[in-house]
Design a protein around this motif. Sequence first.
Motif, mmCIF file in Angstrom:
data_model
loop_
_atom_site.group_PDB
_atom_site.id
_atom_site.type_symbol
_atom_site.label_atom_id
_atom_site.label_comp_id
_atom_site.label_asym_id
_atom_site.label_seq_id
_atom_site.Cartn_x
_atom_site.Cartn_y
_atom_site.Cartn_z
ATOM 1 N N ALA A 155 88.399 58.904 13.106
ATOM 2 C CA ALA A 155 86.640 59.128 12.622
ATOM 3 C C ALA A 155 87.191 60.309 11.955
ATOM 4 N N ARG A 156 86.214 61.026 10.960
ATOM 5 C CA ARG A 156 86.379 62.071 10.428
ATOM 6 C C ARG A 156 85.262 63.227 11.020
ATOM 7 N N PRO A 157 84.771 64.264 11.353
ATOM 8 C CA PRO A 157 84.443 64.849 12.092
ATOM 9 C C PRO A 157 82.608 64.688 11.971
ATOM 10 N N GLU A 158 82.279 64.388 10.484
ATOM 11 C CA GLU A 158 81.423 64.772 9.754
ATOM 12 C C GLU A 158 80.127 63.109 10.492
ATOM 13 N N GLN A 159 81.339 61.857 10.494
ATOM 14 C CA GLN A 159 82.056 60.823 11.545
ATOM 15 C C GLN A 159 81.688 60.254 12.663
ATOM 16 N N VAL A 160 81.966 61.490 12.969
ATOM 17 C CA VAL A 160 81.644 61.699 14.597
ATOM 18 C C VAL A 160 79.910 61.644 14.958
ATOM 19 N N LYS A 161 80.311 63.326 14.107
ATOM 20 C CA LYS A 161 78.982 63.302 14.739
ATOM 21 C C LYS A 161 77.345 62.713 14.174
ATOM 22 N N ALA A 162 77.595 61.869 13.355
ATOM 23 C CA ALA A 162 76.591 60.681 13.135
ATOM 24 C C ALA A 162 76.375 60.052 14.794
ATOM 25 N N LEU A 163 77.813 59.152 14.882
ATOM 26 C CA LEU A 163 77.264 58.153 15.990
ATOM 27 C C LEU A 163 77.158 59.217 17.770
ATOM 28 N N PHE A 164 76.930 60.171 17.398
ATOM 29 C CA PHE A 164 76.433 60.721 18.435
ATOM 30 C C PHE A 164 75.426 61.858 18.496
ATOM 31 N N PRO A 165 74.691 61.716 19.683
ATOM 32 C CA PRO A 165 72.522 62.077 19.489
ATOM 33 C C PRO A 165 73.135 63.667 19.939
ATOM 34 N N ARG A 166 74.564 64.435 20.562
ATOM 35 C CA ARG A 166 73.987 65.756 20.177
ATOM 36 C C ARG A 166 75.806 66.385 20.997
ATOM 37 N N THR A 167 76.103 66.793 19.619
ATOM 38 C CA THR A 167 77.463 67.462 19.049
ATOM 39 C C THR A 167 77.795 68.951 19.539
ATOM 40 N N ILE A 168 78.888 69.452 19.976
ATOM 41 C CA ILE A 168 78.576 71.205 19.527
ATOM 42 C C ILE A 168 79.881 70.707 17.946
ATOM 43 N N ASP A 169 79.486 72.110 17.613
ATOM 44 C CA ASP A 169 80.674 71.858 16.357
ATOM 45 C C ASP A 169 81.939 72.933 16.723
ATOM 46 N N THR A 170 83.161 72.948 17.780
ATOM 47 C CA THR A 170 83.359 73.622 18.172
ATOM 48 C C THR A 170 84.892 73.917 17.430
ATOM 49 N N GLY A 171 85.076 73.609 16.629
ATOM 50 C CA GLY A 171 86.183 73.760 15.484
ATOM 51 C C GLY A 171 85.950 72.855 14.454
ATOM 52 N N ILE A 172 85.151 72.777 13.738
ATOM 53 C CA ILE A 172 85.295 71.749 12.790
ATOM 54 C C ILE A 172 85.640 72.176 11.616
ATOM 55 N N ALA A 173 86.035 72.709 11.478
ATOM 56 C CA ALA A 173 87.346 72.902 10.507
ATOM 57 C C ALA A 173 88.575 72.594 10.494
ATOM 58 N N HIS A 174 89.016 72.082 12.104
ATOM 59 C CA HIS A 174 90.284 71.519 12.285
ATOM 60 C C HIS A 174 89.777 70.504 12.791
ATOM 61 N N GLY A 175 88.933 70.156 13.100
ATOM 62 C CA GLY A 175 88.264 68.172 13.291
ATOM 63 C C GLY A 175 88.187 68.150 13.822
ATOM 64 N N THR A 176 87.487 69.770 15.352
ATOM 65 C CA THR A 176 87.248 69.427 16.513
ATOM 66 C C THR A 176 85.896 69.262 16.710
ATOM 67 N N VAL A 177 85.331 68.594 17.574
ATOM 68 C CA VAL A 177 84.143 68.213 17.622
ATOM 69 C C VAL A 177 83.225 67.873 19.288
ATOM 70 N N THR A 178 82.802 69.159 20.227
ATOM 71 C CA THR A 178 82.536 68.216 21.452
ATOM 72 C C THR A 178 81.440 67.648 21.383
ATOM 73 N N ILE A 179 80.831 66.199 22.129
ATOM 74 C CA ILE A 179 80.338 65.979 22.551
ATOM 75 C C ILE A 179 79.612 65.407 24.408
ATOM 76 N N MET A 180 78.430 66.000 23.882
ATOM 77 C CA MET A 180 77.960 65.919 25.229
ATOM 78 C C MET A 180 77.421 65.047 25.213
ATOM 79 N N ILE A 181 77.368 64.656 26.707
ATOM 80 C CA ILE A 181 77.015 63.686 27.488
ATOM 81 C C ILE A 181 76.516 64.148 28.722
ATOM 82 N N GLY A 182 75.189 64.069 29.311
ATOM 83 C CA GLY A 182 74.485 64.874 30.344
ATOM 84 C C GLY A 182 75.074 66.683 29.926
ATOM 85 N N LYS A 183 75.379 66.830 31.490
ATOM 86 C CA LYS A 183 75.388 68.293 31.041
ATOM 87 C C LYS A 183 77.612 68.762 30.584
ATOM 88 N N GLU A 184 78.313 67.367 30.313
ATOM 89 C CA GLU A 184 79.344 67.089 30.503
ATOM 90 C C GLU A 184 80.256 67.359 29.067
#
Length: 469
Positions: free
Chosen positions: A46-75
Amino acid sequence: MKIPDNVKTIIETLEEKGFEAYAVGGCVRDSLLGRTPGDWDITTSARPEQVKALFPRTIDTGIAHGTVTIMIGKEGYEITTYRTESDYQDHRHPDKVEFTPNLVEDLKRRDFTINAMAFNEKKGIVDLFHGIDDLQKKCIRCVGDPVERFDEDALRMLRGVRFAGQLQFQMDEATRAAIVQKADTLVNVSAERICTELTKLLVSDGADRLLLAVDTGLTPYFLPELDRMLGTPQQNPHHCYDVGHHSMEAVRQINRLWKERELDLHFSHKEHVALVYGALLHDVAKPDCKTTDEQGIDHFYGHDEQGAKKAGKILKRLKFDNDTISKVTRMIAFHDRRHEGCYEAGHYSPKGKKAMRRLINQAGSDVMPLLFLLQEADLLAQSEYHQQEKLDKLAAGRRCYEEIVTAGDAVTVKDLAIGGRELMELGVRKGPEIGEILKKLLDLVMEDPTQNTKEVLQEQVCVFLRNGD
């Protein structure tokens, strides 16, 4: 292989939408080794924008290189799109990153075979480069051509050494030869990144693999002092190693003592880090201070004081924080104090308490427990010449220190029964004179702790004022 529920949920969510997703890299490696992964990385088609669309809480950790952080609770869980990289002009960062729908292409760009495995519950383990075989062989081997891998990222050379230490593996010959060939490219790597790898290596059971960095020519680019230490013999009955190997053995002893006494020591990870650097660098100035007497015996007068200064410069170069630098340099400055006064006729003696209170004042109470452990490791890394007697003196020093702490003896100005306000009430002028008198009072109570009462100290201040001291 079992994966955490949150990781399983992320993978299943992506798969339900038609994407591929796998746990990848170190978490797979550590799971196969029976170790607890520090974190769980996920790779996906999945592309970064597709990942972000599937999860309610995300952080653009390194989106230019394809990395998104998904937050579940505090993890947080890093999820990266399959990608290829190319054109590494600085031997560190790719000039070009392209997303790919192909897992194989993504795994091909990874550093070592043991880090190039992926897993999900549907497909099982994807091991295209024989990482499982290398885990069984206890071998660190690059994916594909090791020269190409190190050309892409020079830090991988030191990471390979670090993995060899942490896992206590051996390095594949072709991988080792490539490090020798490309060692000079380590100059492109920041001190902070080098420090991270070096620290992880030094706190591991395989810290002695730092010698692999020496043998492959890496240390001249981040710790040339170690090469000098290894080239400095110690013709002295107290020693059985050259300076460098003695220091490496002291690091090993620190880690052994740490593991054996972890529940009793109550030291933090940061203090563990300070200890291993204290052990590594405690004799760093010996090559500069070496003299040889008429009997051919080597001496290293002043190496403790000079070593503290030199270690401070090294740690600053490695971008350590001021607190760690302070603790390490103070340990080194006082590591040769042997607590002679605390040990008399083969037994503990309280006569050493005056000297011990002064040592606590000079070294700092925060560093004393660390100092004792460093001194023990230092002694255990020496020859057996009078070793047990030295250890007995050290044990007496520890007991002396503990009695002082338990008694609450004053060792700093803050421990005095009176302070600057009381001095001004007695007629002392505001300014430097207050500090001078407080220092004299501290000298008095470090000699005799029973003098540390408000009445006695006020009387002593009046004496100072009458005599014009």
